[in-house]
Scaffold this motif. Structure first.
Motif: not given
Length: 408
Positions: A104-111, A214-216
């Motif tokens: 679940s953390t993967q999208p949070l590290l796209r920035w 999500p946004s940065r």
């Protein structure tokens, strides 16, 4: 027993209270399950938010050890299945260092992946390599798309071991750059711990790969919430270190979280910096139990925080010449209740079936019970590692007492 924290702005905590909150947030002070399995591993990962990976295998690769410290002897193949099996629940990325994290953390590290591609901050070398080798990148991606997941050694690209970047080949550098930018991800690990790279849409579950980005700012706030829950009470530097975020962005996001009530400013007696309390943290009245800690364990990986919490100066001496080491090569601090009371330099002698204590050193908080409790934990670890015996070398001021406890 524990009760929920209800802190107002400016609440002052004692150093002992802060230490108990930190230990409780990290999963210590709870009875170990009788038969730990996948559910307990998933719960522990959820509590910690991130677990560091390291390839050093003198005892056990470090990502196995935080789970053992908290759960006791769990089946190692259960963790491997969660990380690198057919239906993984964890994934790899550069979070603290090289790390395992909940999917679940993967999208949070796209920035951060975008930063790597753009060469922001520490990622300048990555962007330069991408820019200078576009054909190499496309060839690597094409090979993985056509042949399925591949290791760097299976990517037939450029020079082998051409120097620089730890002597990596061009194929390894290309694969790692694509990994850091999110265009490749870890599909599995070989028995040799060699990473196998796959395309994200083929490796990650659709609900993760297809999740909105999500946004940065939103992502960074979410990461800091995870860090705050895992730390319990923490300074700005503690929170920033957990996911290795930049100072300016961390300060801005913390201010936003304080305003939203997601962090509560507090002071801790004896700390020279202000701190922030997770409003959902719990405040144990006491912490009991014993655990051997990987030198890369979340509880102690930020050495400044370790010294602040425990009054113990922990340093990694792997890269120190042998004659200059104080405690040894691969040293595990021993957590006894609420204190670090000893350190042991361990080596798994797999051929002989022996867990060797190369040196054992006492800390100022060592008690008369420490040798026996340490011996018990060492025997537990040896059995978990498939080793039939624990043997202590006569090095260090705690070695005689530990050797006697092991004989008993």
């Amino acid at each position: 027993m524990a009760r929920a924290v209800s802190a107002s702005v400016g609440e002052q905590l004692s150093a002992a209270q802060a230490r108990r909150i930190a230990l409780g947030a990290q999963g210590f002070g709870r009875p170990r399950p009788a038969a730990p399995g996948r559910r307990h591993l998933v719960d522990t990962m959820g509590r910690l938010g991130v677990v560091q990976i390291d390839s050093v295998n003198v005892v056990s690769r470090t990502h196995y050890l935080p789970f053992f410290s908290r759960l006791g002897p769990y089946p190692r193949d259960a963790l491997e299945g969660l990380a690198w099996g057919k239906r993984p629940q964890f994934f790899e990325y550069w979070a603290h260092e090289a790390s395992l994290l909940p999917l679940s953390t993967q999208p949070l590290l796209r920035w951060r992946m975008e930063d790597a591609a753009a060469g922001v901050g520490v990622w300048k070398g990555v962007a330069r390599f991408l820019r200078d080798h576009p054909a190499l990148m496309e060839r690597a991606l094409t090979m993985v798309a056509q042949r399925g997941p591949l290791s760097a050694s299976e990517l037939e690209l450029g020079a082998r071991g051409a120097g620089g970047w730890w002597g990596w080949s061009e194929a390894k550098r290309a694969a790692e750059c694509l990994f850091w930018t999110g265009r490749l991800t870890t599909a599995t690990r070989r028995a040799t711990f060699e990473r196998v790279y796959g395309l994200p849409h083929e490796v990650l579950p659709p609900e993760v790969h297809g999740a909105p980005t999500p946004s940065r700012e939103d992502a960074q706030r979410a990461l800091l919430r995870i860090a705050a829950r895992a730390l319990g009470v923490a300074t700005e530097r503690d929170l920033r270190d957990y996911f290795r975020m930049a100072p300016v962005e961390t300060r801005a996001r913390i201010a936003e979280l304080v305003e939203a009530g997601d962090l509560v400013p507090v002071t801790v007696r004896g700390w020279d910096q202000g701190a922030y309390l997770d409003p959902g943290a719990r405040r144990p009245r006491q912490i009991g139990g014993a655990a051997l800690l990987s030198p890369f364990d979340n509880l102690i990986w930020f050495r400044e925080r370790t010294e602040r919490l425990f009054g113990v100066r922990v340093r990694l001496e792997i890269y120190t010449p042998a004659e200059k080491r104080t405690h040894g090569y691969y040293v595990l601090p021993f957590l006894e209740d609420e204190a670090i009371t000893a350190r042991v330099d361990l080596k798994a002698d797999r051929k002989a079936g022996v867990l060797r204590v190369m040196a054992a050193h006492a800390e100022p908080n060592t008690t008369s019970d420490t040798p026996a409790r340490l011996a018990t934990e060492l025997r537990l670890m040896a059995g978990w590692l498939g080793l039939g015996e624990v043997a202590a070398e006569p090095r260090g001021d705690l070695a005689p007492a530990l050797e006697s406890a092991l004989r008993r």
